[in-house]
Design a protein around this motif. Structure first.
Motif, PDB file in Angstrom:
ATOM      1  N   TYR A  63       0.710  -1.289   0.223  1.00 16.76           N
ATOM      2  CA  TYR A  63      -0.014   0.222  -0.053  1.00 16.76           C
ATOM      3  C   TYR A  63       0.714   1.096   0.031  1.00 16.76           C
ATOM      4  O   TYR A  63       1.812   1.329   0.601  1.00 16.76           O
ATOM      5  N   PRO A  64       0.564   2.441  -0.978  1.00 16.40           N
ATOM      6  CA  PRO A  64       1.182   3.490  -0.749  1.00 16.40           C
ATOM      7  C   PRO A  64       1.325   4.388   0.418  1.00 16.40           C
ATOM      8  O   PRO A  64       0.305   4.378   1.325  1.00 16.40           O
ATOM      9  N   GLU A  65       2.373   4.899   0.756  1.00 18.16           N
ATOM     10  CA  GLU A  65       2.535   5.935   1.760  1.00 18.16           C
ATOM     11  C   GLU A  65       1.307   6.981   1.971  1.00 18.16           C
ATOM     12  O   GLU A  65       0.966   7.123   3.047  1.00 18.16           O
ATOM     13  N   GLU A  66       1.119   7.454   0.944  1.00 14.60           N
ATOM     14  CA  GLU A  66      -0.115   8.342   0.731  1.00 14.60           C
ATOM     15  C   GLU A  66      -1.547   7.674   1.547  1.00 14.60           C
ATOM     16  O   GLU A  66      -2.013   8.751   2.260  1.00 14.60           O
ATOM     17  N   VAL A  67      -1.530   6.620   1.534  1.00 17.68           N
ATOM     18  CA  VAL A  67      -2.815   5.931   2.265  1.00 17.68           C
ATOM     19  C   VAL A  67      -2.618   6.131   3.685  1.00 17.68           C
ATOM     20  O   VAL A  67      -3.577   6.644   4.408  1.00 17.68           O
ATOM     21  N   PHE A  68      -1.470   5.908   4.220  1.00 14.38           N
ATOM     22  CA  PHE A  68      -1.313   6.122   5.741  1.00 14.38           C
ATOM     23  C   PHE A  68      -0.949   7.439   6.044  1.00 14.38           C
ATOM     24  O   PHE A  68      -1.400   7.777   7.459  1.00 14.38           O
ATOM     25  N   GLN A  69      -0.477   8.135   5.276  1.00 18.80           N
ATOM     26  CA  GLN A  69      -0.478   9.794   5.785  1.00 18.80           C
ATOM     27  C   GLN A  69      -1.883  10.349   5.594  1.00 18.80           C
ATOM     28  O   GLN A  69      -2.156  11.162   6.748  1.00 18.80           O
ATOM     29  N   PHE A  70      -2.658   9.745   4.915  1.00 19.55           N
ATOM     30  CA  PHE A  70      -4.116  10.364   4.723  1.00 19.55           C
ATOM     31  C   PHE A  70      -4.866  10.027   6.220  1.00 19.55           C
ATOM     32  O   PHE A  70      -5.394  10.795   6.902  1.00 19.55           O
ATOM     33  N   ILE A  71      -4.544   8.639   6.626  1.00 16.15           N
ATOM     34  CA  ILE A  71      -5.109   8.125   7.776  1.00 16.15           C
ATOM     35  C   ILE A  71      -4.671   8.882   9.230  1.00 16.15           C
ATOM     36  O   ILE A  71      -5.346   9.266   9.793  1.00 16.15           O
ATOM     37  N   ALA A  72      -3.045   8.810   8.954  1.00 17.61           N
ATOM     38  CA  ALA A  72      -2.611   9.411  10.233  1.00 17.61           C
ATOM     39  C   ALA A  72      -2.873  11.151  10.593  1.00 17.61           C
ATOM     40  O   ALA A  72      -2.973  11.522  11.606  1.00 17.61           O
ATOM     41  N   SER A  73      -3.266  11.534   9.462  1.00 22.03           N
ATOM     42  CA  SER A  73      -3.668  13.195   9.617  1.00 22.03           C
ATOM     43  C   SER A  73      -5.040  13.031  10.049  1.00 22.03           C
ATOM     44  O   SER A  73      -5.446  14.337  10.429  1.00 22.03           O
ATOM     45  N   LYS A  74      -5.865  12.015  10.320  1.00 18.66           N
ATOM     46  CA  LYS A  74      -7.286  12.297  10.783  1.00 18.66           C
ATOM     47  C   LYS A  74      -7.312  11.751  12.226  1.00 18.66           C
ATOM     48  O   LYS A  74      -8.197  11.956  12.841  1.00 18.66           O
ATOM     49  N   THR A  75      -6.088  11.347  12.674  1.00 15.36           N
ATOM     50  CA  THR A  75      -6.181  10.705  14.261  1.00 15.36           C
ATOM     51  C   THR A  75      -5.286  11.839  14.849  1.00 15.36           C
ATOM     52  O   THR A  75      -4.361  12.036  14.870  1.00 15.36           O
ATOM     53  N   PRO A  76      -6.136  12.334  16.153  1.00 12.66           N
ATOM     54  CA  PRO A  76      -5.398  13.329  16.754  1.00 12.66           C
ATOM     55  C   PRO A  76      -4.177  12.869  17.459  1.00 12.66           C
ATOM     56  O   PRO A  76      -3.307  13.786  17.825  1.00 12.66           O
TER      57      PRO A  76
END
Length: 263
Positions: free
Chosen positions: A19-32
């Motif tokens: 899975y691309p890093e973009e997926v995890f960056q997107f998710i991590a940006s949504k968790t405080p």
């Protein structure tokens, strides 16, 4: 779910794309907070490995011990082989305490779950408010028209008698119709599905390994049917070598649902 992937665990770990890093960056940006993530249905740990670079600790679980044999080992990832259904007491014992997880992830697996039971667990274990759940999967690879037509026929026609009805939720519906009883995360108007792309450089052997990692491939094999029969291999080989290139870039569409729990 686990029995569908036991016999091809090695093909799963080597043939599936990363899975691309973009997926995890997107998710991590949504968790405080980024203290603890639970990766459910981790398989060979492909998502857990990326999460481990963004969260202090990752608990990764799967019902298949054979899948976990191929999982990457990192100091902040704890793997557990768990039963397909866990009580709240077992959840606390195997994962962590109530309202203590920042993120729950499910990569290419949620369509196999007993969703009402799983969602009860998610709502119990996520931090309140704003604990996040993200579930995503990819669909068939895209290379060129001739190869893509062959793999679509293989999956949607030849493999149809051996496929599980749950697969339709991702392969045909792109997670649009899957039950997902969560609130939109901050900054988003809905829970998706949101689309991403990932790429993998593949040769023909790698492409066949991907096909062999499909659950309907193994089901067909168990019934004495080889979906990659001699004629189909010839067709794929001819289509693959039309441009004379051994390696090609395969593009996989990814569809994600992401949401949060309330108070």
């Amino acid at each position: 779910m686990a029995e569908l992937f036991i016999n091809q665990a090695k093909q799963y770990s080597t043939g599936r794309p990363t899975y691309p890093e973009e997926v995890f960056q997107f998710i991590a940006s949504k968790t405080p907070c980024h203290d603890l993530a639970w990766d459910v249905g981790t398989g060979s740990g492909q998502a857990a490995r990326s999460l481990a670079g963004m969260y202090k600790n990752v608990v990764a679980t799967d019902t298949s011990p054979k899948q976990l044999q191929f999982a990457v080992k990192l100091p902040n990832i704890t793997y557990h082989c768990t039963p397909s259904k866990m009580s709240i007491a077992e959840l606390e014992q195997n994962i962590t305490a109530e309202s203590s997880v920042d993120l729950v992830t499910v990569a290419t697996a949620i369509h196999w779950f007993d969703l009402p039971t799983f969602y009860q667990q998610v709502k119990w274990i996520l931090k309140k408010p704003n604990g996040v759940i993200a579930a995503w999967s990819y669909t068939l690879p895209e290379i060129n028209r001739n190869i893509d037509n062959l793999i679509r026929k293989t999956y949607f026609v030849d493999a149809l008698p051996f496929n599980q009805p749950q697969s339709k939720l991702i392969m045909e519906d792109n997670y649009r119709t899957i039950d997902f009883p969560f609130e939109p995360v901050d900054g988003l108007e809905n829970t998706g599905p949101f689309e991403f792309k990932m790429e993998k450089v593949m040769d023909l052997d790698g492409y066949f390994t991907l096909i062999k990692s499909w659950s309907p491939y193994q089901t067909a094999k168990d019934k004495g049917v080889d979906l990659l029969n001699e004629d189909l291999v010839k067709d794929f080989t001819h289509a693959w070598m039309e441009d004379g290139k051994q390696e090609k870039i395969a593009t996989f569409p990814i569809y994600m649902r992401i949401g949060k729990v309330g108070n």
